[in-house]
Design an enzyme around this catalytic site. Structure first.
Site, PDB file in Angstrom:
ATOM      1  N   GLU A 136       8.851  -4.122  13.074  1.00  0.00           N
ATOM      2  CA  GLU A 136       8.765  -2.962  12.179  1.00  0.00           C
ATOM      3  C   GLU A 136       7.496  -2.207  12.568  1.00  0.00           C
ATOM      4  O   GLU A 136       6.391  -2.746  12.446  1.00  0.00           O
ATOM      5  CB  GLU A 136       8.682  -3.440  10.725  1.00  0.00           C
ATOM      6  CG  GLU A 136       8.708  -2.299   9.730  1.00  0.00           C
ATOM      7  CD  GLU A 136       8.508  -2.758   8.283  1.00  0.00           C
ATOM      8  OE1 GLU A 136       7.804  -3.755   8.057  1.00  0.00           O
ATOM      9  OE2 GLU A 136       9.059  -2.093   7.388  1.00  0.00           O
ATOM     10  N   SER A 157       5.342  -6.917   3.246  1.00  0.00           N
ATOM     11  CA  SER A 157       5.873  -7.262   4.572  1.00  0.00           C
ATOM     12  C   SER A 157       6.696  -8.551   4.518  1.00  0.00           C
ATOM     13  O   SER A 157       6.560  -9.365   3.605  1.00  0.00           O
ATOM     14  CB  SER A 157       4.708  -7.437   5.550  1.00  0.00           C
ATOM     15  OG  SER A 157       3.911  -8.533   5.123  1.00  0.00           O
ATOM     16  N   PHE A 188       0.809  -1.228   0.000  1.00  0.00           N
ATOM     17  CA  PHE A 188       0.000   0.000   0.000  1.00  0.00           C
ATOM     18  C   PHE A 188       0.838   1.273   0.000  1.00  0.00           C
ATOM     19  O   PHE A 188       0.346   2.336  -0.339  1.00  0.00           O
ATOM     20  CB  PHE A 188      -0.939   0.009   1.228  1.00  0.00           C
ATOM     21  CG  PHE A 188      -0.256   0.446   2.496  1.00  0.00           C
ATOM     22  CD1 PHE A 188      -0.096   1.795   2.793  1.00  0.00           C
ATOM     23  CD2 PHE A 188       0.264  -0.486   3.391  1.00  0.00           C
ATOM     24  CE1 PHE A 188       0.566   2.204   3.949  1.00  0.00           C
ATOM     25  CE2 PHE A 188       0.912  -0.091   4.542  1.00  0.00           C
ATOM     26  CZ  PHE A 188       1.066   1.251   4.820  1.00  0.00           C
ATOM     27  N   GLU A 225      -4.905  -3.875  -2.170  1.00  0.00           N
ATOM     28  CA  GLU A 225      -6.356  -3.670  -2.114  1.00  0.00           C
ATOM     29  C   GLU A 225      -6.701  -2.435  -1.278  1.00  0.00           C
ATOM     30  O   GLU A 225      -7.846  -1.991  -1.271  1.00  0.00           O
ATOM     31  CB  GLU A 225      -7.047  -4.929  -1.561  1.00  0.00           C
ATOM     32  CG  GLU A 225      -6.806  -5.230  -0.092  1.00  0.00           C
ATOM     33  CD  GLU A 225      -5.459  -5.923   0.185  1.00  0.00           C
ATOM     34  OE1 GLU A 225      -4.507  -5.732  -0.600  1.00  0.00           O
ATOM     35  OE2 GLU A 225      -5.357  -6.613   1.214  1.00  0.00           O
ATOM     36  N   CYS A 244       9.491   1.746   3.441  1.00  0.00           N
ATOM     37  CA  CYS A 244      10.371   0.617   3.784  1.00  0.00           C
ATOM     38  C   CYS A 244      11.783   1.114   4.044  1.00  0.00           C
ATOM     39  O   CYS A 244      12.585   0.412   4.647  1.00  0.00           O
ATOM     40  CB  CYS A 244      10.375  -0.409   2.670  1.00  0.00           C
ATOM     41  SG  CYS A 244      11.144   0.200   1.178  1.00  0.00           S
ATOM     42  N   LYS A 285      -1.149  -7.396  -9.302  1.00  0.00           N
ATOM     43  CA  LYS A 285      -2.114  -7.447  -8.192  1.00  0.00           C
ATOM     44  C   LYS A 285      -1.759  -6.301  -7.256  1.00  0.00           C
ATOM     45  O   LYS A 285      -0.889  -6.428  -6.398  1.00  0.00           O
ATOM     46  CB  LYS A 285      -1.984  -8.803  -7.480  1.00  0.00           C
ATOM     47  CG  LYS A 285      -3.236  -9.307  -6.770  1.00  0.00           C
ATOM     48  CD  LYS A 285      -3.725  -8.455  -5.633  1.00  0.00           C
ATOM     49  CE  LYS A 285      -2.852  -8.450  -4.408  1.00  0.00           C
ATOM     50  NZ  LYS A 285      -3.294  -7.407  -3.434  1.00  0.00           N
TER      51      LYS A 285
END
Ligand code: NAD
Length: 500
Positions: free
Chosen positions: A384, A230, A153, A180, A285, A177
């Site tokens: 994290e 992740s 995301f 979402e 990240c 993909k």
């Protein structure tokens, strides 16, 4: 009259189609909770249809001249530039980051599109003459077939653009993909890609979560999977797709440390640290989430706290310094980890949990938060956090600080702040992290190079974009050839292995 919420379409064989799924999720503005759209969790049949369209398109796409492929990306980069403001507004509405940062997100992806337009210089083989008497060897880099990409995301423009442009430029077809949680800007970028000339079936999109990702990892017609997200999900994707014989690259979670030496330019170091820890609300990240303060640099905490306290939190569209977290669940999780940090004995120097943003009372905001006295066994250190939380640790020397960083399992990014060339040189050589900044807080390489996260932050050998991704998306074929001057003088049967 209330307006109907738009639905996000699938892209299959060049057509944007409505999913038949019974399962849908809301796409929500994280500053307001307004429902912007509904996104389907695609069915197995829809995933199969997307892969089948990509497989059919591969037969002609792989034979498309390299110049024709390159020109599509020249056109695409122009379209992205022309639509920059519109794309940024869409990104900010669904993801939450500031408009300026949204443009940065798109720009870093645009750089990969520019890179894809120079594919003619990148997808080159090698040639050696006379490797044996009259024998030549050369290599060709051939596309793999249908490749798939699964994105997170936090960079809904940049990371899809890390994937499909280079995959398609190298002659593959693609099934994307998107996350979402914020698929809208990704879909607008996909529309522009079709407008730039990507033929039907070469780029396809399915939406969904776990089931769709598993279907991609299992599909026999998919040759390679690129994943960014992740560590937990990336590890699963790597194992599952690898067991199914696919090539994978999984870029995963992080805990990026900065080392601050007392000889650093204090003002610059603290500004960079605050920007890299709290920018994008810590949802990068490559965010700097830990700073190891060496010796006298430990005296700088009050000034760092003052800088963090001065940052403006608000709705991304108002261009503050940082926006909201992606979801209510993310906000709860970050607030929970801050509470754990306090329980486990870290000193809370600045607490962003109770921040109020006038006019956006329902937004998922957490303000800049700083802990000092952080120890490796604390949850705020080994998890994290993915929020605007900076952990401060103390070390007596550069050697001690390097040992702390190298003992952490992650290897995405790191930085040192110093004015000493010798210290920087030692850090560069001894630090066991794949992306190193020297007075640069977020050392994400431009696409002339590759993204080179390492250790626990990565599975698979080859990173996104740059030279490495050309190898990832192609199979090297070696051709060894001999042409006889005179077929009539055929010599005699030779049963040894040598070609000489
Ligand atoms: P995530 O792992 O939750 O989601 C990533 C993708 O996996 C999404 O498309 C999602 O739909 C899918 N997914 C989620 N749960 C799944 C499951 N159980 N099984 C299969 N698929 C599943 O990650 P996120 O929260 O969207 O993104 C944040 C994470 O991504 C952070 O850990 C961050 O460090 C990481 N990240 C890493 C890089 C990098 O280059 N190393 C870059 C950006 C983000």
């Amino acid at each position: 009259m209330t307006q109907a919420v738009p639905t996000i379409k699938l892209l299959i064989g060049g057509e944007f189609v409505e999913s038949h799924s019974a399962e849908w999720r809301n796409v929500v503005n994280p500053a307001t909770q307004e429902v912007l759209a509904r996104v389907p969790m695609a069915t197995q049949d829809e995933v199969d249809a997307a892969v089948s369209a990509a497989k059919t398109a591969f037969a002609s796409w792989k034979k498309t001249a390299i110049g024709a492929r390159a020109r599509i990306f020249l056109k695409y980069q122009q379209l992205i530039r022309e639509h920059m403001k519109e794309l940024a507004a869409l990104l900010t509405a669904e993801q939450g980051k500031t408009l300026a940062d949204a443009e940065g997100d798109i720009f870093r992806g645009l750089e990969v599109v520019e890179h894809a337009s120079s594919i003619g210089n990148l997808q080159l083989g090698e040639y050696a003459e006379n490797v044996a008497g009259g024998v030549d060897t050369y290599t060709v880099l051939q596309p793999l077939g249908v490749c798939a990409g699964i994105t997170p995301f936090n960079f809904p423009a940049m990371i899809p653009l890390w994937m499909f442009p280079m995959a398609i430029a190298t002659g593959n077809t693609f099934v994307l993909k998107p996350s979402e949680q914020d698929p809208m800007v990704t879909m607008r970028l996909v529309e522009l890609a079709l407008e730039a000339g990507i033929p039907p079936g070469v780029l396809n999109v399915v939406h969904g979560g776990e089931h769709v990702v598993n279907a991609l990892c299992d599909h026999r017609d998919i040759k390679a999977v690129s994943f960014v997200g992740s560590t937990k999900v990336g590890t699963h994707v790597h194992h599952r797709a690898s067991l199914n014989g696919k090539r994978t690259q999984c870029m995963m979670g992080a805990k990026n440390h900065a080392i601050v030496l007392p000889d650093a330019n204090k003002e610059q170091a603290l500004n960079q640290l605050a920007g890299a820890a709290f920018g994008a609300a810590g949802q990068r990240c490559m965010a700097l989430s830990v700073a190891v303060l060496v010796g006298e640099a430990q005296q700088w905490i009050p000034e760092l706290v003052a800088k963090a306290r001065g940052l403006r939190v608000g709705a991304g569209k108002d261009n503050p310094d940082l926006g909201p977290l992606i979801s209510c669940a993310a906000r709860e999780r970050v607030a929970g980890l801050i509470a754990r940090g306090v329980e486990e004995g870290a000193r809370l120097e600045l607490d962003g949990r109770d921040i109020q943003v006038a006019g956006y009372e329902r937004g998922n905001f957490v303000g800049p938060t700083i802990f000092s006295g952080v120890k490796p066994e604390m949850s705020i250190y080994h998890q994290e956090i993915f929020g605007p939380v900076l952990c401060l640790m103390a070390a007596d020397s550069l050697d001690d600080a390097i040992a702390i960083v190298n003992a952490n399992p992650n290897g995405n990014g790191t930085a040192v702040f110093t004015q000493s060339g010798a210290a920087a040189r030692k850090f560069q050589e001894e630090i066991d992290v794949g992306q190193v900044g020297i007075n640069v807080p977020i050392p994400v390489p431009v696409p002339l190079f590759s993204f080179t996260g390492s250790r626990g932050s990565k599975l698979g050998d080859l990173g996104p974009y740059g030279k490495q991704v050309v190898l990832f998306y192609t199979q090297t074929k070696t051709v060894t050839s001999r042409w006889f001057d005179d077929a009539a003088s055929g010599g005699k049967v030779n049963t040894t292995i040598s070609l000489r």
